[in-house]
Design a protein around this motif. Sequence first.
Motif, PDB file in Angstrom:
ATOM      1  N   LEU A  95       0.832  -1.207   0.000  1.00 22.34           N
ATOM      2  CA  LEU A  95       0.000   0.000   0.000  1.00 22.34           C
ATOM      3  C   LEU A  95       0.867   1.258   0.000  1.00 22.34           C
ATOM      4  O   LEU A  95       0.636   2.200  -0.773  1.00 22.34           O
ATOM      5  CB  LEU A  95      -0.932  -0.024   1.221  1.00 22.34           C
ATOM      6  CG  LEU A  95      -1.990   1.082   1.402  1.00 22.34           C
ATOM      7  CD1 LEU A  95      -1.437   2.382   1.921  1.00 22.34           C
ATOM      8  CD2 LEU A  95      -2.764   1.322   0.102  1.00 22.34           C
ATOM      9  N   VAL A  96       1.876   1.277   0.846  1.00 22.97           N
ATOM     10  CA  VAL A  96       2.754   2.450   0.886  1.00 22.97           C
ATOM     11  C   VAL A  96       3.509   2.589  -0.430  1.00 22.97           C
ATOM     12  O   VAL A  96       3.653   3.695  -0.972  1.00 22.97           O
ATOM     13  CB  VAL A  96       3.721   2.357   2.083  1.00 22.97           C
ATOM     14  CG1 VAL A  96       4.711   3.527   2.066  1.00 22.97           C
ATOM     15  CG2 VAL A  96       2.945   2.345   3.395  1.00 22.97           C
ATOM     16  N   ASN A  97       3.978   1.485  -0.978  1.00 21.49           N
ATOM     17  CA  ASN A  97       4.671   1.559  -2.264  1.00 21.49           C
ATOM     18  C   ASN A  97       3.748   2.054  -3.372  1.00 21.49           C
ATOM     19  O   ASN A  97       4.157   2.830  -4.247  1.00 21.49           O
ATOM     20  CB  ASN A  97       5.229   0.186  -2.634  1.00 21.49           C
ATOM     21  CG  ASN A  97       6.512  -0.137  -1.887  1.00 21.49           C
ATOM     22  OD1 ASN A  97       7.274   0.752  -1.547  1.00 21.49           O
ATOM     23  ND2 ASN A  97       6.733  -1.409  -1.604  1.00 21.49           N
ATOM     24  N   ALA A  98       2.497   1.603  -3.359  1.00 21.82           N
ATOM     25  CA  ALA A  98       1.545   2.067  -4.370  1.00 21.82           C
ATOM     26  C   ALA A  98       1.361   3.584  -4.279  1.00 21.82           C
ATOM     27  O   ALA A  98       1.266   4.275  -5.299  1.00 21.82           O
ATOM     28  CB  ALA A  98       0.206   1.355  -4.197  1.00 21.82           C
ATOM     29  N   VAL A 110       5.482  10.044  -0.094  1.00 22.58           N
ATOM     30  CA  VAL A 110       4.066  10.197   0.225  1.00 22.58           C
ATOM     31  C   VAL A 110       3.980  10.821   1.610  1.00 22.58           C
ATOM     32  O   VAL A 110       4.759  10.484   2.510  1.00 22.58           O
ATOM     33  CB  VAL A 110       3.318   8.841   0.192  1.00 22.58           C
ATOM     34  CG1 VAL A 110       3.885   7.856   1.209  1.00 22.58           C
ATOM     35  CG2 VAL A 110       1.817   9.052   0.429  1.00 22.58           C
ATOM     36  N   LEU A 111       3.072  11.756   1.771  1.00 25.15           N
ATOM     37  CA  LEU A 111       2.887  12.377   3.077  1.00 25.15           C
ATOM     38  C   LEU A 111       2.106  11.434   3.982  1.00 25.15           C
ATOM     39  O   LEU A 111       1.112  10.829   3.562  1.00 25.15           O
ATOM     40  CB  LEU A 111       2.150  13.707   2.937  1.00 25.15           C
ATOM     41  CG  LEU A 111       2.918  14.821   2.221  1.00 25.15           C
ATOM     42  CD1 LEU A 111       2.093  16.092   2.157  1.00 25.15           C
ATOM     43  CD2 LEU A 111       4.250  15.087   2.911  1.00 25.15           C
ATOM     44  N   LEU A 112       2.563  11.327   5.218  1.00 22.79           N
ATOM     45  CA  LEU A 112       1.925  10.409   6.161  1.00 22.79           C
ATOM     46  C   LEU A 112       0.464  10.761   6.373  1.00 22.79           C
ATOM     47  O   LEU A 112      -0.388   9.870   6.493  1.00 22.79           O
ATOM     48  CB  LEU A 112       2.679  10.436   7.495  1.00 22.79           C
ATOM     49  CG  LEU A 112       2.136   9.519   8.584  1.00 22.79           C
ATOM     50  CD1 LEU A 112       2.174   8.058   8.139  1.00 22.79           C
ATOM     51  CD2 LEU A 112       2.911   9.710   9.881  1.00 22.79           C
ATOM     52  N   LEU A 132      -3.119   0.959  -9.132  1.00 25.73           N
ATOM     53  CA  LEU A 132      -2.119   0.182  -8.413  1.00 25.73           C
ATOM     54  C   LEU A 132      -2.734  -0.516  -7.200  1.00 25.73           C
ATOM     55  O   LEU A 132      -2.401  -1.664  -6.887  1.00 25.73           O
ATOM     56  CB  LEU A 132      -0.963   1.082  -7.969  1.00 25.73           C
ATOM     57  CG  LEU A 132      -0.014   1.551  -9.068  1.00 25.73           C
ATOM     58  CD1 LEU A 132       1.001   2.543  -8.515  1.00 25.73           C
ATOM     59  CD2 LEU A 132       0.704   0.372  -9.707  1.00 25.73           C
ATOM     60  N   SER A 133      -3.635   0.165  -6.518  1.00 26.26           N
ATOM     61  CA  SER A 133      -4.293  -0.444  -5.354  1.00 26.26           C
ATOM     62  C   SER A 133      -5.089  -1.671  -5.749  1.00 26.26           C
ATOM     63  O   SER A 133      -5.085  -2.693  -5.045  1.00 26.26           O
ATOM     64  CB  SER A 133      -5.215   0.588  -4.675  1.00 26.26           C
ATOM     65  OG  SER A 133      -4.471   1.683  -4.194  1.00 26.26           O
ATOM     66  N   ARG A 134      -5.763  -1.577  -6.899  1.00 28.54           N
ATOM     67  CA  ARG A 134      -6.535  -2.729  -7.377  1.00 28.54           C
ATOM     68  C   ARG A 134      -5.608  -3.866  -7.804  1.00 28.54           C
ATOM     69  O   ARG A 134      -5.854  -5.038  -7.498  1.00 28.54           O
ATOM     70  CB  ARG A 134      -7.423  -2.301  -8.553  1.00 28.54           C
ATOM     71  CG  ARG A 134      -8.538  -1.319  -8.159  1.00 28.54           C
ATOM     72  CD  ARG A 134      -9.302  -0.842  -9.392  1.00 28.54           C
ATOM     73  NE  ARG A 134     -10.304   0.137  -9.061  1.00 28.54           N
ATOM     74  CZ  ARG A 134     -11.553  -0.179  -8.684  1.00 28.54           C
ATOM     75  NH1 ARG A 134     -11.922  -1.453  -8.621  1.00 28.54           N
ATOM     76  NH2 ARG A 134     -12.412   0.776  -8.396  1.00 28.54           N
TER      77      ARG A 134
END
Length: 555
Positions: A95-98, A110-112, A132-134
């Motif tokens: 998820l973070v990589n996406a 990405v901002l937290l 990407l999430s899908r």
Amino acid sequence: MKKDIKFNSHQLKLFNCITNFMKNFLIVFLVSFLLTAFGCTRQKDIVSLDQTSSDKPVLAARYPSTPEELALVGHLSEITEVFKVLYKNNANVRLVNASIYAHVFADETVLLGDLIFPAQSRLPLYTRFDSLSRAWNVDLASFAQQFWSEVQKRNNADLEQFLQGLMPSVAAGQYGVDNGTAPPVSVYFPYSELFAPSTGGAYLPTVSLLNAAADTDEAPGSEPVYQGSTLTGYTTVLVNDVYTTSHPTHIVGVNGPEQPATGPGGGGIGIGGGGFCFGPGCMGWIPPPTTVPVEIKRSVLVDNYVLKAQYDNLISFTGNGGGSEVRINRISAHLQPTIGSAVTEFAPLPLVNAPPGFSFDQTLTSHTRQEISDKVWKKTLFWGPAYGESRWDTSWVQDNFEQVLAVWEYDNTNQRASFNGQLYTTLIQTTSTPMALVGGVKPYSVLAPSMHPPIKHLRISRSVYFGEARNNFGFGYRPGNCGTDFNRSQYKWDCTNWSDYAGLDPYSFSFPSPANQTSLWPARDVHWDTKAGSVFGWVWPYRVYYTGGYSPIWF
């Protein structure tokens, strides 16, 4: 037979006078020749404070010193510990990589706040993040729920209050990078290009973690230890540029992005999914006048550039980490008053229909550490219909005899780089009645937020620029091919969009002729092919055209 020659007193005086005259004449001649020679050769490149390839910038490590900085670093450490727990579930890593590969924010970041406040997050507004999430079967809401659940287990009221301050507050459709009340805490994935996922969507990396406790290029981090497919713990490793090029690493800090809170490139929504929207079809668009006086314009661009040195630390808690943010500006004294203070601001770039107070640098770009390492020639990206950030001067008028090309690296700091000098141009004589236009010299002193001297400080005359702009300066030529790939790591460009309309309606204009679409422009200071040369190189093309009652005629 040798014969002595004798002079009387009058002859001796005359001889001495002639000898002294010849000596003085020779001195005057030599001085005049040297001044003329050096004046001619340096006129085309009057520079100060350039950084050459031997002047690679080095930042000393900076450690937290104030109570606020110490508290911030403590919170970053606590957040990293939460991530260590979350990353036991590989879906959270994906998820973070996406969110980073979606390029919603600049500089592999990405901002937290956008990860832990899904209702306010800007991530779902971007189709690339959604796709990407899908593909990787991850969910932003699920990540946020797990994050807050782990935070609450720690029963740390100070941490929870700090995290609440990270909530994004700018509405969708507006530009901005960080909108919370706390520092823009981010997750930074350096050299992410090297670990780009395959098109198949199967992506199961192991990720090392590091919390920023200083502004530095090297610090202890945590590398995951697995038994089979189960994360069992972490081992301490030394994290630096060499390590992060071979091990995927997430750095929790205030590592960027460093774009200011206003201006393009900050993650706003516009046509094409990024950048502020100007032009027809955008809210608030006002059509230009139907009748426009005929005028010849000479539009100067900074179209391609390369950066060869790292200006920021790999790790940061102050916002000065990650890749490097280059600003390319113009300094002009044209039509300034003859008396009064020096020029203290970069020259504005006029835009029609801009929001009140809207301003930005002539060119604003980010260079990842990998792009810098690879010496990638970049192309200025467009951020709206027919409005490119590459414009340097939309019309360099004939009586503006000299201008300055100012290049610097933006830092989130109170420290300032200084551009100082003077320009010969047309000024307004305010002491006469009526006021008159006169040629004169005007000083300038422009400050820019940076921890480094200017990268490039070039004062150049208009006649020299237009007389030599197509010459080979010893660094080869940019290829003349056209393309449509605006990927940030490529140097291709779309010729039909490479145009400048100086604030006029682009849809009433024809595109440049095919001959001009493939014209070659020389690289400066860095060789286009070999990359040899200084720290910074650029391509500086121009376009000449008529505007007004007819379709533009391009030269």
